[in-house]
Design a protein around this motif. Structure first.
Motif, mmCIF file in Angstrom:
data_model
loop_
_atom_site.group_PDB
_atom_site.id
_atom_site.type_symbol
_atom_site.label_atom_id
_atom_site.label_comp_id
_atom_site.label_asym_id
_atom_site.label_seq_id
_atom_site.Cartn_x
_atom_site.Cartn_y
_atom_site.Cartn_z
ATOM 1 N N LEU A 191 0.834 -1.210 0.000
ATOM 2 C CA LEU A 191 0.000 0.000 0.000
ATOM 3 C C LEU A 191 0.865 1.254 0.000
ATOM 4 N N LEU A 192 1.871 1.263 0.845
ATOM 5 C CA LEU A 192 2.756 2.418 0.933
ATOM 6 C C LEU A 192 3.536 2.612 -0.367
ATOM 7 N N ALA A 193 3.961 1.511 -0.981
ATOM 8 C CA ALA A 193 4.663 1.612 -2.261
ATOM 9 C C ALA A 193 3.750 2.173 -3.337
ATOM 10 N N LEU A 194 2.504 1.736 -3.362
ATOM 11 C CA LEU A 194 1.537 2.258 -4.327
ATOM 12 C C LEU A 194 1.320 3.752 -4.127
ATOM 13 N N ASP A 195 1.173 4.161 -2.889
ATOM 14 C CA ASP A 195 0.973 5.586 -2.609
ATOM 15 C C ASP A 195 2.178 6.411 -3.053
ATOM 16 N N ARG A 196 3.381 5.903 -2.831
ATOM 17 C CA ARG A 196 4.577 6.627 -3.237
ATOM 18 C C ARG A 196 4.648 6.766 -4.758
ATOM 19 N N LEU A 197 4.331 5.711 -5.477
ATOM 20 C CA LEU A 197 4.358 5.785 -6.935
ATOM 21 C C LEU A 197 3.315 6.776 -7.440
ATOM 22 N N ARG A 198 2.113 6.720 -6.896
ATOM 23 C CA ARG A 198 1.053 7.632 -7.345
ATOM 24 C C ARG A 198 1.378 9.082 -6.994
ATOM 25 N N ALA A 199 2.223 9.274 -5.980
ATOM 26 C CA ALA A 199 2.632 10.630 -5.595
ATOM 27 C C ALA A 199 3.797 11.138 -6.444
ATOM 28 N N GLY A 200 4.307 10.297 -7.339
ATOM 29 C CA GLY A 200 5.348 10.741 -8.254
ATOM 30 C C GLY A 200 6.741 10.251 -7.946
ATOM 31 N N ALA A 201 6.908 9.367 -6.963
ATOM 32 C CA ALA A 201 8.238 8.862 -6.616
ATOM 33 C C ALA A 201 8.812 8.025 -7.755
ATOM 34 N N GLY A 202 10.121 7.945 -7.801
ATOM 35 C CA GLY A 202 10.790 7.142 -8.810
ATOM 36 C C GLY A 202 10.804 5.670 -8.460
ATOM 37 N N SER A 203 11.318 4.869 -9.377
ATOM 38 C CA SER A 203 11.395 3.427 -9.178
ATOM 39 C C SER A 203 12.363 3.091 -8.048
ATOM 40 N N MET A 204 12.101 1.974 -7.373
ATOM 41 C CA MET A 204 12.979 1.549 -6.284
ATOM 42 C C MET A 204 12.858 0.051 -6.050
ATOM 43 N N VAL A 205 13.883 -0.504 -5.421
ATOM 44 C CA VAL A 205 13.923 -1.906 -5.030
ATOM 45 C C VAL A 205 14.126 -1.953 -3.528
ATOM 46 N N LEU A 206 13.253 -2.697 -2.828
ATOM 47 C CA LEU A 206 13.270 -2.671 -1.361
ATOM 48 C C LEU A 206 13.133 -4.077 -0.794
ATOM 49 N N ASN A 207 13.918 -4.355 0.240
ATOM 50 C CA ASN A 207 13.743 -5.583 1.002
ATOM 51 C C ASN A 207 12.489 -5.503 1.859
#
Length: 330
Positions: A235-251
């Motif tokens: 959910l948090l990743a989706l919100d960040r993407l919709r807010a305009g954040a760039g691509s990322m890889v996370l553990n």
């Protein structure tokens, strides 16, 4: 705009659907071929479409019909030893079909993509906890198939207006605390699931694969993350993407490991049941230890664990296992 959840009738995907609906995202559509998932696992009012994510034309029609702006991709095969026996099947299911889904997303202008990756991309890390910048050297076709999809997403994001988050799961366990979903697949290989089955008499014994690893008690060490905490990370990743954040890889893990024998002790403690444990040879593709460095997901997403105690994870899994028998005929 809608969220498309692939594999949403399965274990983690069904929890993702619940998390979306619980916070008010009611425009959710699920694609699942029901090879391992269940119709009843898809919570209303999410729409279930029985289809294959590798069918580009079908995916494009669905994306356009439901005005999908984000895809959360769980569909795939996940059993490491099976991938050693059937590597081509894993490359088909996890890599080839993911490539088709990514193409459908690009052709339809979907800009947000969250990918269910795995800590298996690290292989046998030299240092634990292992961070996202560590050398990637998977030792199983499962890990390789997931890493190939990460690579495709990275390259597609350079060439197209697509931004993604690849979440590298460590060992997912537990069940929805409200008892609405859990790990339901027959013949599952997840340790906590299997141990709960043994505690409830659903299997005669539990096998421990390898007791000669270079760990304190000789058994493998893993970082166990509660499935509800994992869904919240999406959910948090989706919100960040919709807010305009760039691509990322996370553990996705807690940064703390437990051995196989420690998990078995926890299941015995929580269930109050002793059960038979047999020792067997190592399985191919199993590293001795795999524990997440989880600082980046906390700083990038503001994610915090809520159900990170091993006994809590086991208790939720055990409660689900007790309620499961009547559901599997649905």
């Amino acid at each position: 705009m809608s969220v498309l959840v692939t594999g949403g009738a399965g274990y983690i995907g069904s929890h993702m659907v619940l998390a979306l609906l619980d916070r008010g995202d009611d425009e959710v559509v699920v694609v699942d071929n029901l090879s391992t998932g269940f119709r009843w696992a898809v919570a209303a009012p999410a729409e279930l479409v029985v289809a294959d994510v590798g069918d580009i034309e079908a995916m494009m029609r669905l994306i356009e019909r439901r005005s999908v702006d984000a895809i959360i991709h769980f569909a795939g095969s996940i059993v490491v030893p099976d991938s050693v026996v059937d590597p081509l099947g894993y490359y088909l299911n996890n890599t080839v079909k993911s490539r088709a889904l990514i193409e459908a997303a690009v052709r339809c202008g979907v800009e947000h993509f969250i990918f269910s990756s795995t800590a298996a991309v690290y292989g046998m890390p030299e240092v634990n906890p292992v961070g996202e910048a560590a050398h990637l050297a998977p030792i199983s076709p499962y890990g390789s198939s997931k890493l190939m999809t990460e690579t495709m997403l990275k390259d597609a994001a350079v060439a197209h207006p697509l931004r993604y988050v690849a979440l590298r799961y460590f060992n997912v366990a537990g069940a929805d605390p409200a008892g609405r979903s859990g790990q339901s697949t027959p013949r599952a290989t997840h340790l906590i699931k299997v141990a709960c089955e043994a505690a409830l008499g659903k299997r005669p014994r539990l096998e421990v694969f390898g007791t000669d690893y270079p760990t304190p008690d000789g058994t493998c060490i893993r970082d166990y993350i509660h499935v509800s905490d994992l869904a919240r990370a999406h959910l948090l990743a989706l919100d960040r993407l919709r807010a305009g954040a760039g691509s990322m890889v996370l553990n996705c893990g807690y940064g703390r490991g437990y051995s196989v024998l420690e998990v078995i002790d926890a299941v015995r403690r929580v269930s109050g049941v002793d059960f038979t444990v047999d020792h067997a040879a190592r399985r191919p593709g199993d590293p001795a230890a795999l524990v997440a460095a989880a600082d980046l997901i906390r700083s990038e997403l503001g994610w915090r664990a809520e159900r990170d105690e091993l006994d809590v994870i086991v208790a939720d899994a055990l409660a689900w296992e007790r309620s499961l028998s009547g559901r599997l005929s649905a």
